[in-house]
Design a protein around this motif. Structure first.
Motif, PDB file in Angstrom:
ATOM      1  N   LEU A  23       0.823  -1.200   0.000  1.00  0.00           N
ATOM      2  CA  LEU A  23       0.000   0.000   0.000  1.00  0.00           C
ATOM      3  C   LEU A  23       0.860   1.254   0.000  1.00  0.00           C
ATOM      4  O   LEU A  23       0.705   2.113   0.851  1.00  0.00           O
ATOM      5  CB  LEU A  23      -0.937   0.003   1.213  1.00  0.00           C
ATOM      6  N   ALA A  24       1.735   1.354  -0.957  1.00  0.00           N
ATOM      7  CA  ALA A  24       2.565   2.547  -1.049  1.00  0.00           C
ATOM      8  C   ALA A  24       1.683   3.782  -1.222  1.00  0.00           C
ATOM      9  O   ALA A  24       1.997   4.853  -0.732  1.00  0.00           O
ATOM     10  CB  ALA A  24       3.532   2.424  -2.212  1.00  0.00           C
ATOM     11  N   THR A  25       0.552   3.617  -1.916  1.00  0.00           N
ATOM     12  CA  THR A  25      -0.414   4.689  -2.077  1.00  0.00           C
ATOM     13  C   THR A  25      -1.606   4.395  -1.185  1.00  0.00           C
ATOM     14  O   THR A  25      -2.235   3.353  -1.322  1.00  0.00           O
ATOM     15  CB  THR A  25      -0.900   4.763  -3.548  1.00  0.00           C
ATOM     16  N   PRO A  26      -1.934   5.279  -0.242  1.00  0.00           N
ATOM     17  CA  PRO A  26      -3.090   5.042   0.627  1.00  0.00           C
ATOM     18  C   PRO A  26      -4.380   4.932  -0.191  1.00  0.00           C
ATOM     19  O   PRO A  26      -4.510   5.499  -1.269  1.00  0.00           O
ATOM     20  CB  PRO A  26      -3.126   6.277   1.518  1.00  0.00           C
ATOM     21  N   VAL A  27      -5.342   4.201   0.347  1.00  0.00           N
ATOM     22  CA  VAL A  27      -6.637   4.028  -0.307  1.00  0.00           C
ATOM     23  C   VAL A  27      -7.619   4.994   0.355  1.00  0.00           C
ATOM     24  O   VAL A  27      -7.868   4.907   1.559  1.00  0.00           O
ATOM     25  CB  VAL A  27      -7.132   2.571  -0.162  1.00  0.00           C
ATOM     26  N   ALA A  28      -8.169   5.918  -0.420  1.00  0.00           N
ATOM     27  CA  ALA A  28      -9.130   6.888   0.088  1.00  0.00           C
ATOM     28  C   ALA A  28     -10.484   6.227   0.312  1.00  0.00           C
ATOM     29  O   ALA A  28     -10.829   5.240  -0.344  1.00  0.00           O
ATOM     30  CB  ALA A  28      -9.281   8.042  -0.905  1.00  0.00           C
ATOM     31  N   ALA A  29     -11.263   6.765   1.224  1.00  0.00           N
ATOM     32  CA  ALA A  29     -12.593   6.221   1.525  1.00  0.00           C
ATOM     33  C   ALA A  29     -13.456   6.146   0.269  1.00  0.00           C
ATOM     34  O   ALA A  29     -14.202   5.181   0.078  1.00  0.00           O
ATOM     35  CB  ALA A  29     -13.275   7.074   2.592  1.00  0.00           C
ATOM     36  N   GLU A  30     -13.355   7.122  -0.611  1.00  0.00           N
ATOM     37  CA  GLU A  30     -14.170   7.158  -1.828  1.00  0.00           C
ATOM     38  C   GLU A  30     -13.898   5.959  -2.733  1.00  0.00           C
ATOM     39  O   GLU A  30     -14.749   5.572  -3.526  1.00  0.00           O
ATOM     40  CB  GLU A  30     -13.923   8.454  -2.611  1.00  0.00           C
ATOM     41  N   TYR A  31     -12.730   5.382  -2.617  1.00  0.00           N
ATOM     42  CA  TYR A  31     -12.395   4.214  -3.431  1.00  0.00           C
ATOM     43  C   TYR A  31     -13.387   3.077  -3.200  1.00  0.00           C
ATOM     44  O   TYR A  31     -13.728   2.341  -4.112  1.00  0.00           O
ATOM     45  CB  TYR A  31     -10.981   3.740  -3.100  1.00  0.00           C
ATOM     46  N   ALA A  73     -16.975   2.695   7.528  1.00  0.00           N
ATOM     47  CA  ALA A  73     -16.022   3.793   7.662  1.00  0.00           C
ATOM     48  C   ALA A  73     -14.693   3.283   7.131  1.00  0.00           C
ATOM     49  O   ALA A  73     -14.457   2.077   7.045  1.00  0.00           O
ATOM     50  CB  ALA A  73     -15.878   4.217   9.114  1.00  0.00           C
ATOM     51  N   SER A  74     -13.831   4.207   6.775  1.00  0.00           N
ATOM     52  CA  SER A  74     -12.520   3.850   6.277  1.00  0.00           C
ATOM     53  C   SER A  74     -11.472   4.682   6.990  1.00  0.00           C
ATOM     54  O   SER A  74     -11.628   5.886   7.160  1.00  0.00           O
ATOM     55  CB  SER A  74     -12.442   4.104   4.769  1.00  0.00           C
ATOM     56  N   GLY A  75     -10.440   4.011   7.422  1.00  0.00           N
ATOM     57  CA  GLY A  75      -9.324   4.695   8.057  1.00  0.00           C
ATOM     58  C   GLY A  75      -8.077   3.863   7.861  1.00  0.00           C
ATOM     59  O   GLY A  75      -8.132   2.628   7.903  1.00  0.00           O
ATOM     60  N   HIS A 115      -4.340  -3.275  -5.055  1.00  0.00           N
ATOM     61  CA  HIS A 115      -5.539  -2.619  -5.550  1.00  0.00           C
ATOM     62  C   HIS A 115      -5.296  -1.910  -6.881  1.00  0.00           C
ATOM     63  O   HIS A 115      -4.229  -1.377  -7.134  1.00  0.00           O
ATOM     64  CB  HIS A 115      -6.111  -1.648  -4.510  1.00  0.00           C
ATOM     65  N   GLU A 116      -6.311  -2.011  -7.728  1.00  0.00           N
ATOM     66  CA  GLU A 116      -6.348  -1.325  -9.006  1.00  0.00           C
ATOM     67  C   GLU A 116      -7.609  -0.474  -9.017  1.00  0.00           C
ATOM     68  O   GLU A 116      -8.351  -0.458  -8.037  1.00  0.00           O
ATOM     69  CB  GLU A 116      -6.348  -2.342 -10.142  1.00  0.00           C
ATOM     70  N   LYS A 117      -7.876   0.202 -10.121  1.00  0.00           N
ATOM     71  CA  LYS A 117      -9.016   1.116 -10.175  1.00  0.00           C
ATOM     72  C   LYS A 117     -10.329   0.422  -9.807  1.00  0.00           C
ATOM     73  O   LYS A 117     -11.112   0.943  -9.027  1.00  0.00           O
ATOM     74  CB  LYS A 117      -9.136   1.737 -11.569  1.00  0.00           C
TER      75      LYS A 117
END
Length: 139
Positions: A23-31, A73-75, A115-117
């Motif tokens: 997870l070098a790039t964090p995953v935003a809640a909107e994802y 929720a996402s955190g 994760h991908e799009k």
């Protein structure tokens, strides 16, 4: 079967180890918003699915039928879901959930890796069970 305590410890170890690698790039809640099928494709009407709404609610179901609803929720790139369901909804996995002390209230946590799009593999903690599955976003 892994106990809830050991599951939490194992999930923590897995999440902390993966957070620095996959997870070098964090995953935003909107994802997470949208309709996802689990271990299937979008054309399968019998697929297990999660509909994550932008208002913080979600619907979980199988065989095109909602079996649970709740809040999400996402955190820290983890999707946490608290769901309410009739225990009969999970009759086919009731033995796996036998140690759940809050009948009808379930917690599931999902951490996406690779994760991908519109897809990801997820490390999932549900009740006393922990595993990995594939999620695909349906449009």
């Amino acid at each position: 079967m892994i106990s809830a305590k050991h599951c939490s410890i194992a999930l923590g170890v897995v999440l902390s180890g993966l957070a620095t690698t996959s997870l070098a790039t964090p995953v935003a809640a909107e994802y997470f918003e949208g309709r996802w099928v689990i271990n299937s494709d979008c054309k399968n009407a019998d697929a297990e699915y999660v509909l994550v709404r932008d208002n913080g609610t979600f619907e979980y179901g199988r065989r095109s039928t909602a079996e649970a609803v709740g809040f999400w929720a996402s955190g820290d790139s983890v999707l946490a879901m608290e769901m309410l369901a009739a225990p009969a909804s999970f009759a086919d996995i009731e033995a796996d959930l036998a140690n759940n002390t809050t009948r009808g209230v379930y917690t599931m946590q999902v951490m996406p890796i690779d994760h991908e799009k519109d897809s990801f593999k997820g490390v999932v903690s549900f009740g006393d069970d922990m595993g990995m599955n594939s999620w695909t976003r349906c449009k």
